[in-house]
Design a protein around this motif. Structure first.
Motif, PDB file in Angstrom:
ATOM      1  N   VAL A   4      44.389  58.399  74.966  1.00  0.00           N
ATOM      2  CA  VAL A   4      45.189  57.690  75.966  1.00  0.00           C
ATOM      3  C   VAL A   4      46.520  58.422  76.164  1.00  0.00           C
ATOM      4  N   LYS A  31      50.191  48.864  64.803  1.00  0.00           N
ATOM      5  CA  LYS A  31      49.547  47.716  65.437  1.00  0.00           C
ATOM      6  C   LYS A  31      50.352  46.452  65.155  1.00  0.00           C
ATOM      7  N   SER A  53      47.983  49.855  74.100  1.00  0.00           N
ATOM      8  CA  SER A  53      47.401  48.619  74.666  1.00  0.00           C
ATOM      9  C   SER A  53      48.303  47.454  74.304  1.00  0.00           C
ATOM     10  N   GLU A  75      50.427  48.941  78.963  1.00  0.00           N
ATOM     11  CA  GLU A  75      49.721  50.213  78.778  1.00  0.00           C
ATOM     12  C   GLU A  75      50.360  51.367  79.567  1.00  0.00           C
ATOM     13  N   SER A 101      49.431  44.182  70.282  1.00  0.00           N
ATOM     14  CA  SER A 101      49.713  45.482  70.891  1.00  0.00           C
ATOM     15  C   SER A 101      49.481  46.650  69.932  1.00  0.00           C
TER      16      SER A 101
END
Lengths: 189, 189
Positions: A4, A31, A53, A75, A101
């Protein structure tokens, strides 16, 4: 996760595998659960975050305890208390999760290393900084000139996904209107 | 004139004579009288400007003809309608002189050439962009949270010279208060 980031960087700078390996080694994957804090007012700010994310909000709490939403981040967005990050001072903003997230953190030391060793990265950050400045200038102008209804419509137009994901109370705070006013606005659109 | 630019750049990046000769050859010196326009809404934006001397204002005119002051620019500041400059679209802001002004203009092509051939310049522009972003974020927060009196005091604290040089009517517009309110505030400080 790293793919990503690579796709995001390559929107501006093409990279070889070797370059990307060097870049990604400077990021740290983190995270967080909904409601968890990445940055807290009064604490040091270790990282600037690239959002893989999830959804976060950058907020300021004034002397009376009232919270203002400075910005949202989802994002592909970068977020931090930049003043505190760049000057290595204590945070005046907080950054916390509206949704669970996943982020990639980059320390100031790593940010500087990347810029020094890879001019492409300095170019990338300059492009992002210029775009960030333009977006902030539009937001400022919108706050100075527009009625709440226009501000809401601009936001829907610019970030349709964001408007759907952010709870209405937070959206109202971001737009500087009451929850009731926002209900009327979103009903009328 | 050029020495002012050199001193300004060298606050962030040390330069050899050769490097500076290359840099300055990309700037164009321009002189404007009070009330003259450097950028006009609806027109293309050819340059970003470094202010050598003088004082300018960046303004937006809304549909009703009301003007908002986005920012001021004086010695050592950079100003442009950045959105229009970077994307080579028509200006949505105007830039005009509050005092006679001398500026050094840099075209987008020259900006890109400097960044490509001299990584130091990309570094310089990144530092300036980051600082500009932080200053704009403080202004946004100030508009969202502060009372007019606090905003006025913050402005005096941050830019004492600016407050003395800018006509009161323009200062009031920048702060988003009436001329009368500003008189009360400046009397009370």
């Amino acid at each position: 996760m790293q793919e990503v980031l690579r796709a995001h960087l390559e929107q501006i700078i093409p990279l070889t595998d070797e370059e990307f390996t060097f870049i990604e080694s400077h990021f740290i994957l983190k995270k967080y659960k909904k409601h968890q804090f990445l940055i807290q007012e009064g604490m040091p700010v270790k990282y600037v975050y690239f959002v893989v994310s999830g959804l976060l909000k950058l907020i300021h709490t004034d002397d009376t305890g009232k919270q203002q939403i400075i910005s949202f981040a989802m994002e592909d967005w970068w977020e931090s208390d930049y003043q505190a990050f760049y000057t290595q001072t204590e945070a005046t903003f907080s950054l916390d999760c509206i949704e669970d997230s996943v982020v990639l953190g980059l320390s100031l030391e790593s940010y500087q290393t990347l810029c020094e060793h890879l001019p492409k990265m300095e170019h990338f950050f300059l492009q992002k900084a210029n775009r960030g400045y333009m977006a902030l200038q539009r937001r400022l102008l919108s706050l100075m000139t527009s009625q709440a209804k226009e501000r809401y419509q601009q936001l829907i137009h610019q970030y349709p996904t964001l408007v759907q994901r952010v709870p209405k109370t937070l959206l109202a705070s971001y737009l500087g209107v009451s929850r009731e006013t926002l209900s009327r606005l979103s009903f009328g659109v």
